[in-house]
Write a protein that holds these residues in place. Sequence first.
Motif, PDB file in Angstrom:
ATOM      1  N   PHE A 119      -5.850   6.493  -7.242  1.00 35.40           N
ATOM      2  CA  PHE A 119      -6.734   6.895  -6.154  1.00 35.40           C
ATOM      3  C   PHE A 119      -6.844   8.417  -6.075  1.00 35.40           C
ATOM      4  O   PHE A 119      -7.917   8.949  -5.771  1.00 35.40           O
ATOM      5  CB  PHE A 119      -6.227   6.347  -4.817  1.00 35.40           C
ATOM      6  CG  PHE A 119      -7.187   6.558  -3.684  1.00 35.40           C
ATOM      7  CD1 PHE A 119      -8.165   5.616  -3.404  1.00 35.40           C
ATOM      8  CD2 PHE A 119      -7.133   7.706  -2.908  1.00 35.40           C
ATOM      9  CE1 PHE A 119      -9.069   5.819  -2.372  1.00 35.40           C
ATOM     10  CE2 PHE A 119      -8.023   7.922  -1.867  1.00 35.40           C
ATOM     11  CZ  PHE A 119      -8.997   6.966  -1.597  1.00 35.40           C
ATOM     12  N   THR A 120      -5.763   9.119  -6.360  1.00 33.88           N
ATOM     13  CA  THR A 120      -5.803  10.578  -6.342  1.00 33.88           C
ATOM     14  C   THR A 120      -6.770  11.105  -7.400  1.00 33.88           C
ATOM     15  O   THR A 120      -7.431  12.124  -7.198  1.00 33.88           O
ATOM     16  CB  THR A 120      -4.400  11.157  -6.570  1.00 33.88           C
ATOM     17  OG1 THR A 120      -3.542  10.694  -5.522  1.00 33.88           O
ATOM     18  CG2 THR A 120      -4.402  12.673  -6.554  1.00 33.88           C
TER      19      THR A 120
ATOM     20  N   THR B 151      -9.254  13.515  -0.954  1.00 37.13           N
ATOM     21  CA  THR B 151      -7.822  13.617  -0.680  1.00 37.13           C
ATOM     22  C   THR B 151      -7.052  12.463  -1.305  1.00 37.13           C
ATOM     23  O   THR B 151      -7.592  11.384  -1.521  1.00 37.13           O
ATOM     24  CB  THR B 151      -7.568  13.615   0.830  1.00 37.13           C
ATOM     25  OG1 THR B 151      -8.209  12.475   1.414  1.00 37.13           O
ATOM     26  CG2 THR B 151      -8.123  14.865   1.480  1.00 37.13           C
ATOM     27  N   PRO B 152      -5.748  12.668  -1.557  1.00 37.20           N
ATOM     28  CA  PRO B 152      -4.907  11.570  -2.017  1.00 37.20           C
ATOM     29  C   PRO B 152      -4.840  10.456  -0.981  1.00 37.20           C
ATOM     30  O   PRO B 152      -5.151  10.642   0.205  1.00 37.20           O
ATOM     31  CB  PRO B 152      -3.542  12.239  -2.218  1.00 37.20           C
ATOM     32  CG  PRO B 152      -3.843  13.689  -2.375  1.00 37.20           C
ATOM     33  CD  PRO B 152      -5.032  13.947  -1.516  1.00 37.20           C
ATOM     34  N   LEU B 153      -4.368   9.298  -1.423  1.00 38.18           N
ATOM     35  CA  LEU B 153      -4.367   8.107  -0.574  1.00 38.18           C
ATOM     36  C   LEU B 153      -3.577   8.318   0.708  1.00 38.18           C
ATOM     37  O   LEU B 153      -3.939   7.764   1.758  1.00 38.18           O
ATOM     38  CB  LEU B 153      -3.790   6.928  -1.358  1.00 38.18           C
ATOM     39  CG  LEU B 153      -3.937   5.536  -0.719  1.00 38.18           C
ATOM     40  CD1 LEU B 153      -5.393   5.161  -0.550  1.00 38.18           C
ATOM     41  CD2 LEU B 153      -3.211   4.492  -1.567  1.00 38.18           C
TER      42      LEU B 153
ATOM     43  N   PRO C  75     -10.866   9.650  -5.599  1.00 37.96           N
ATOM     44  CA  PRO C  75     -10.626   9.347  -4.192  1.00 37.96           C
ATOM     45  C   PRO C  75     -11.861   9.129  -3.327  1.00 37.96           C
ATOM     46  O   PRO C  75     -11.748   9.056  -2.104  1.00 37.96           O
ATOM     47  CB  PRO C  75      -9.887  10.603  -3.728  1.00 37.96           C
ATOM     48  CG  PRO C  75     -10.533  11.691  -4.520  1.00 37.96           C
ATOM     49  CD  PRO C  75     -10.846  11.086  -5.869  1.00 37.96           C
TER      50      PRO C  75
ATOM     51  N   ALA D  10      -6.280   9.960   2.743  1.00 40.86           N
ATOM     52  CA  ALA D  10      -7.568   9.257   2.760  1.00 40.86           C
ATOM     53  C   ALA D  10      -7.477   7.893   3.432  1.00 40.86           C
ATOM     54  O   ALA D  10      -8.432   7.450   4.081  1.00 40.86           O
ATOM     55  CB  ALA D  10      -8.089   9.098   1.335  1.00 40.86           C
TER      56      ALA D  10
END
Length: 588
Positions: A456-457, A97-99, A460, A102
Motif C-alpha cells: 500500500f505504501t 500516505t502509508p496505510l 497508496p 491512509a
Amino acid sequence: MSAPTAVQQPEQWTPMTPVAVSYDTERGGSTAKGRLLGFNDFHGALEPPTGSGGLVNGTPAGGAEYLATHVKRLRAAGEANGQQVLTVGAGDLVGATPLISAAFHDEPSVEVLSKLGLDISSVGNHEFDEGVTELKRLQKGGCHPTDGCQDGDGFAGAAYRYLAANVVDKKSRLPILAPVDVKFVRGVPVGFVGMTLKGTPSIVNPAGIKDVEFLDEVKTANFYADLLRLIGVKSLVLLVHEGGAQNPPPAVQDPSSCANFAGPITDIVKGLRPEYGVVVSGHTHRFYSCALPNSSGANTVVTSAGSNGTLITNIEFTINKKTKRFAEVSARNTIVENGVKRPDGTWATDPSGAFLRNPELVDKDAKVLVDKYRAAVAPIANRVVGKISADIGRAATPAGESALGDVIADAQLAYTATSAGAQIALMNPGGIRADLSFGNSPGGEPAGEVTYGEAFTVQPFNNLVVTASLTGAQLKEVLEQQFVGFAGQTVQRILQVSAGFTYSYDSTKPAGERVSAMALNGTPIDPATSYKVTSNDFLANGGDGFTKLSVGTGRVTAPGFDVDALVAHLGAGAPVAPGPRDRITKIA
C-alpha cells in the motif's frame, strides 16, 4: 545574548554554501530575532520511510517520532538564543500516505503534526486527494461522513492553520480556507501567505475539485502582499507548494546548497514583491537552500526540505524594528537522523540489512500517537501478501524506466489480461511512492516477504484499474505526450510499460515525432489496429497531462483497486524479481 546565526555566515553567499542574505534596510535601532522551522511533502511518514525515500545522502532519516525530536531540539535552541520560533509547512503533509495514516483518512498525520507544534502550512496538491470537503474536515475536525471516527476518540481537526490563498470557490471567488496569517515576532508583524501550485487540477482527481479554481501563484502572492502592506506588514513569508531542484555537478548534492538550480519556483520568485524575504517551497521532493532574485532584483531566500520528514529547514532571521523589514536571513537543512552510528561513521544494520533505529532519538509524545495507530492498523498492514527476490526500486535508467515501474505495469496487465483482454499496461511514475525493500520487516516477517502495508505504501491512492481500446496511432500519441511541448504537456513523465511492449524515443526530435519502433511481442504496432490498454483511472481520465489516454473506448473497470493488482502479482507464485528495465530505449 549571542548574535544571530545570520551574521555569522560568510558575507558572500555562493550556491555551494548554506544561504545567507543581508538586505539593504535602514540601519539603526533594535532588531527582532526569529526562527522558522520548515518542512514539506511529509506524506504521512509516521514511520521511518524505507528504501531511498528514507535516506539523505546515505543517512537514515525520517519518521514522525524522530522528526518531533529534532523539531523540539531546534525550537529549544532558538528560544535559548532569544529567537521567536515558528514551525511551518509547504504542503503535501497528507495524501499519498502509508496505510498507518491512509486507513484513517490521514487523521493520524494531522494529530501528530499538531502535537509537534506545527503552526502554519500551505495546502499542496495532495491535500485535495479526497476533495475540498474532506480537506475542510481535516482543518476543522469532525468524524468522516462515511467511516466515522474509526479510532473511537473523535477528531478535533488540525491545530495548525492551512492556508489556500490561490484556491477559490468558483461562485463566491473567495478562498476555500484562510489565505494569510500574521504572526508577531518579538512585537513585529510577519505575514504568511500560503498556496499550492496552479497546476494542481492536472494531478489530482477532478471529481473532488470541480467547484474550485486554482489561481496564478505570482498574481495571488502579490495581491496579498499589497493588502498586508496596507496594514503595516512589511516582512512576508510565502509558503508555496511548488519548487525546483539542484542539478549536477557535483554528483552528490549538499542538502543546504543550491548547485545548478532550476525549476518552476525560479519564475515564481522572479515575480514576487521584495517584501517576500523567505519562500518555503516543496512539491519536487528535493532539498536546497537558495538565494533567488525577486521582482526588484534583490535576493529572496528559497528553501525546501526534501520529503517524508527526513529534513528540517532551520531558517534564522532578524527584522529591523524601525522599518519592520527583514534585515538578515540564513537557512540550513538539518537531517532528521534516526539511525545508530557506528564508531567508523557508518550506520548499523540488522542481519537482513535494514537500518537499526536509535531509541534515544524517539520523541515520547509522538510515539504514543504512532503506537496507537500502529496497533490499530497492524492486523491489515502486517498480513503477508507475497515475496520478492531482491530490492525493487524506483531508480530509473537514462531512458526513464524503473524496476518497480516494470513490476507494477506487469501486475496491472496480469490483473486485466483475462477479464478485459488487456495487451499493454501503462503506469505513471508519480504514482509509485516507495521502493520495495527485501530486508524491510515491519511485522517481523522474514526478509523478502512483503506485507499489505508495504504494498500500500508503494501505491497508496486507491485508484481504479481500467482497460480501454486505443488504436496504434492513438497509443503513439499517448507516448508522445510524455514529452514537453506535445498536446499541452508541460512536464516530462516517462510512463512505465508492461512486458512485451517496447519502444524507442529520441528527445532531440520535434514534439510529436520522438517515439518510434513501438512493438508488442516483437510485432510492430499497427497504427490502424486497436489494442487493449490498461492503466489506473487517474491516467485514463487524463491525469498528469495525458489527455490523449482519455480518448480510449469501451472502458472496463476491474474489481478492487490498483494496490490489489500489485498484491495479486506479488502472491501469484515464485518471489517477484526486479523488472529488467529494458523495455524503453532512449536513442538521444
